[in-house]
Design an enzyme around this catalytic site. Structure first.
Site, PDB file in Angstrom:
ATOM      1  N   ASP A  98       0.847  -1.191   0.000  1.00  0.00           N
ATOM      2  CA  ASP A  98       0.000   0.000   0.000  1.00  0.00           C
ATOM      3  C   ASP A  98       0.884   1.243   0.000  1.00  0.00           C
ATOM      4  O   ASP A  98       1.676   1.449   0.927  1.00  0.00           O
ATOM      5  CB  ASP A  98      -0.893  -0.018   1.256  1.00  0.00           C
ATOM      6  CG  ASP A  98      -2.083   0.913   1.143  1.00  0.00           C
ATOM      7  OD1 ASP A  98      -2.111   1.725   0.196  1.00  0.00           O
ATOM      8  OD2 ASP A  98      -2.985   0.838   1.985  1.00  0.00           O
ATOM      9  N   CYS A 138      -6.415   4.151  -3.465  1.00  0.00           N
ATOM     10  CA  CYS A 138      -6.558   2.759  -3.038  1.00  0.00           C
ATOM     11  C   CYS A 138      -7.837   2.097  -3.528  1.00  0.00           C
ATOM     12  O   CYS A 138      -7.797   1.033  -4.166  1.00  0.00           O
ATOM     13  CB  CYS A 138      -6.517   2.681  -1.512  1.00  0.00           C
ATOM     14  SG  CYS A 138      -5.098   3.474  -0.740  1.00  0.00           S
ATOM     15  N   HIS A 199     -10.820  -2.487   1.772  1.00  0.00           N
ATOM     16  CA  HIS A 199     -11.089  -1.098   1.357  1.00  0.00           C
ATOM     17  C   HIS A 199     -12.090  -1.000   0.206  1.00  0.00           C
ATOM     18  O   HIS A 199     -12.018  -0.076  -0.618  1.00  0.00           O
ATOM     19  CB  HIS A 199      -9.783  -0.378   0.982  1.00  0.00           C
ATOM     20  CG  HIS A 199      -9.861   1.103   1.243  1.00  0.00           C
ATOM     21  ND1 HIS A 199      -8.809   1.964   0.993  1.00  0.00           N
ATOM     22  CD2 HIS A 199     -10.856   1.878   1.749  1.00  0.00           C
ATOM     23  CE1 HIS A 199      -9.149   3.191   1.315  1.00  0.00           C
ATOM     24  NE2 HIS A 199     -10.405   3.166   1.780  1.00  0.00           N
ATOM     25  N   ASP A 401      -0.524  -0.710  -4.847  1.00  0.00           N
ATOM     26  CA  ASP A 401      -1.810  -0.259  -5.388  1.00  0.00           C
ATOM     27  C   ASP A 401      -1.710   1.078  -6.098  1.00  0.00           C
ATOM     28  O   ASP A 401      -2.533   1.402  -6.950  1.00  0.00           O
ATOM     29  CB  ASP A 401      -2.892  -0.226  -4.304  1.00  0.00           C
ATOM     30  CG  ASP A 401      -2.509   0.604  -3.087  1.00  0.00           C
ATOM     31  OD1 ASP A 401      -1.380   1.128  -3.024  1.00  0.00           O
ATOM     32  OD2 ASP A 401      -3.348   0.712  -2.167  1.00  0.00           O
ATOM     33  N   GLN A 402      -0.713   1.876  -5.767  1.00  0.00           N
ATOM     34  CA  GLN A 402      -0.413   3.120  -6.470  1.00  0.00           C
ATOM     35  C   GLN A 402       0.953   3.601  -6.008  1.00  0.00           C
ATOM     36  O   GLN A 402       1.623   2.924  -5.243  1.00  0.00           O
ATOM     37  CB  GLN A 402      -1.466   4.206  -6.197  1.00  0.00           C
ATOM     38  CG  GLN A 402      -1.565   4.683  -4.769  1.00  0.00           C
ATOM     39  CD  GLN A 402      -2.655   3.992  -3.994  1.00  0.00           C
ATOM     40  OE1 GLN A 402      -3.685   3.640  -4.543  1.00  0.00           O
ATOM     41  NE2 GLN A 402      -2.445   3.786  -2.704  1.00  0.00           N
TER      42      GLN A 402
END
Length: 635
Positions: A98, A138, A199, A401-402
């Protein structure tokens, strides 16, 4: 053992080969690599007769081993396993960090953080160097990863500033009608688990309906958090709810002070009760905001096991170790049948944490310590696969995720965000630093080791890749935007199937990427860009993340155009003077956008104000509200 030699062997010859060859490895190979055996038999006998010949060879080897009862028993056990399965299906372990920056890993050029296990994974497989997340936040990025679709297709996109779920007690989420790779391969006999961060919503109408729970989307087992890790979850790390930045305290205070001065100077007359009432209202709002922030950890920081709450609020310090042990246990319990494990790490999203064994191990503070701990966790997974002898039948994937969150600074000025290497900006933007992420895939014997691929790929590509490898079919009733990676990974294809990629910021189409056929160029056009603060930086410190609402962006007509093959840092926008094909490139992109937008069907946004707001009747609570829902039930 060379199975092709068996075709014309006598029983005596097979016995000799088995006794002189590495018989243990041969028999294990028969059980674990039936795919290879069937391919060999197809070559020898043709596909029509391969299955029958395979059984015949097992019988021949059993005859050869009759004088050797221990080897015969070994073959019977392995042969039984082979004959019970029509095909040996690969396992999948998908590891997602993350907010990890692409520049935080040794295999992507970092020289100050130690990531030996992740680096080894890259050496044993393929490293994607042009791998992009489908969103820079996210919630939408994870929706795209699981479904293989742009998040706007599933409604996981909105027009509001947050762009993600910020409360457990919100009604939005990934709708049950969406199809995830876990849901599909579960029907193919796979055991599936999600360990870590979800999430993507929890409840719809009551506090325990769990309409968006991972189990609705194909995961048999869940150990993790339904929301995300927040600063609020770690005492002393502040809050993400910086409401004071959006309430007009300064203006109200100045107005009240001016009114009081004018009143006491006699220029205007105001009732004292009015002034006191306004002051009381301001104080009341302040107390309510402070009280709400104080209880956020009890509302949002919740650890689940399947459908039961086990910690509320959870304790972060050893959570990576707990989740690693859960992952190891799941692999051990399912090593005898196909499984999929989505290991979704909480790190390195703030609030940052590390267990005692990793504190102080990095020169980059707790951020580096957290990266080191995740690398240890990856090592535990690899060791488990080797110990259980299932490594060669397991496809592993590691990503983020990014990009890194560059605005993460403590009150003392400590950096709590990562490094995006040469790429511009970070999380919450569609500059390369926000969406260019690590992409490592390893599968010994199936994916060549030590390769780098610089073709545009997406985290949406894992959906069709996993579905195809499981033996299932891609859904035909919806648009799937990802492409199967196996031809690219195994060297059968040199180019990605992504000619165009569309980059959304919330529900706004922000940028387009174009990799034309027969060209090495990768063009990228921006229709708007975020307004940075300070203006000479590539961050949005005034709002903690960059927003894409109209009051926080600058629109470009004509669009900003870059050639990423020559300018990956996006530092030199092209013009008609510097790029002769400037207008034809933009025209081709415009045409692609029109085609793409016609394929996007309107769906209800799950990130609307009504869906992301806190609703008390949806709040998960493992005790009572008077006890602030506290509990510690996981023994």
């Amino acid at each position: 053992m060379n199975w092709r030699k068996v075709k014309n062997m006598s029983t005596e010859h097979i016995e000799e080969v088995l006794l002189t060859d590495n018989v243990g490895n041969s028999l294990i190979s028969l059980g674990k690599n039936k795919r290879v055996l069937l391919e060999d038999l197809n070559v020898l006998y043709g596909e029509k007769y391969a299955k029958g010949k395979e059984d015949f060879l097992l019988v021949k080897m059993m005859s050869a081993l009759m004088p050797h009862p221990y080897l015969l028993l070994m073959l019977l056990l392995v042969g039984k396993s082979v004959l019970l399965q029509e095909n040996i299906k690969p396992n999948f372990i998908l590891m997602m960090l993350d907010d990890l920056g692409i520049g935080d890993l040794g295999c992507y050029g970092n020289t100050t953080l130690r990531t030996p296990n992740i680096d080894q994974l890259a050496q044993q497989g393929v490293k994607l160097t042009h791998h992009v997340a489908a969103a820079s936040l996210c919630t939408p990025s994870r929706a795209a990863f699981l479904t293989g679709r742009y998040p706007i297709r599933s409604g996981v996109a909105g027009n509001l500033r947050p762009g993600v779920f910020i409360f457990n007690a919100a009604s939005g989420g990934l709708l049950a009608r969406e199809v995830t790779f876990a849901k599909i391969i579960k029907q193919q006999g796979y055991n599936t688990a999600l360990i870590g961060k979800w999430h993507l919503g929890l409840n719809c109408e009551s506090s325990d309906d769990h309409c968006h729970h991972p189990s609705v989307h194909g995961f048999d087992y869940f150990f993790g958090i339904p929301l995300t890790n927040l600063r609020d979850c770690q005492p002393g790390h502040g809050t993400v709810f910086q409401i004071h930045k959006y309430l007009p305290y300064g203006s109200l205070g100045a107005a009240l002070l001016s009114a009081a001065v004018l009143h006491w100077s006699g220029l205007i007359l105001l009732r004292r009760r009015l002034i006191l009432g306004l002051l009381s209202m301001l104080a009341g709002v302040t107390i309510l905001v402070a009280g709400f922030i104080k209880i956020i950890p009890y509302l949002n920081c919740i650890l689940f096991r399947d459908h039961s709450i086990v910690e509320q609020p959870f304790t972060l310090e050893n959570l990576t170790q707990k989740m690693t042990y859960e992952a190891v246990d799941f692999i051990e319990r399912n090593s005898g049948r196909p499984f999929l494990l989505f290991l979704s790490y909480l790190q390195v999203h703030t609030a940052l944490f590390a267990s005692a064994a990793f504190k102080g191990t990095s020169s980059h503070g707790v951020y580096g310590d957290a990266v080191h701990e995740v690398d240890w966790s990856v090592g535990q997974i690899l060791q488990t696969l080797d110990r259980l002898r299932v490594r060669e039948n397991t496809l592993l994937y590691l990503t983020s995720d990014q990009g890194a969150h560059l605005e993460e600074l403590t009150a003392a000025g400590q950096v709590h965000g990562g490094w995006n290497g040469i790429y511009k900006a970070g999380k919450s933007t569609n500059w390369e630093g926000g969406i260019r992420v690590p992409g490592i895939l390893s599968w010994p014997g199936q994916i060549p080791s030590g390769r780098e691929i610089d073709e545009p790929t997406s985290n949406m590509d894992l959906f069709p890749t996993i579905v195809h490898l499981s033996g299932a079919a891609i859904p035909q009733d919806r648009e799937i935007d990802g492409h199967d990676l196996m031809d690219l990974l195994q060297g059968r294809a040199e180019r990605s199937n992504h000619e165009f990629l569309f980059h959304y910021c919330n529900s706004y189409l922000n940028a387009v990427r174009w990799h034309p056929p027969n060209s090495s160029s990768v063009w990228k056009a921006f229709y708007f860009t975020p307004d940075f603060y300070p203006a000479d930086k590539t961050t949005c410190f005034h709002t903690h993340v960059c927003f894409c609402t109209p009051d926080h962006v600058t629109y470009h007509d004509p669009p900003l155009l870059f050639d990423l093959s020559k300018d990956p840092s996006e530092s030199r926008p092209l013009t008609a003077d510097t790029e002769p094909a400037f207008y034809s490139i933009l025209a081709a992109m415009k045409q692609a956008v029109e085609v793409h937008q016609k394929s996007v069907k309107p769906v209800e946004s799950q990130l609307s104000a009504a869906h992301i707001m806190w609703k008390p009747w949806l709040q998960p609570c493992c005790s009572t509200f008077t006890q602030l829902c506290q509990c510690q039930q996981d023994k």
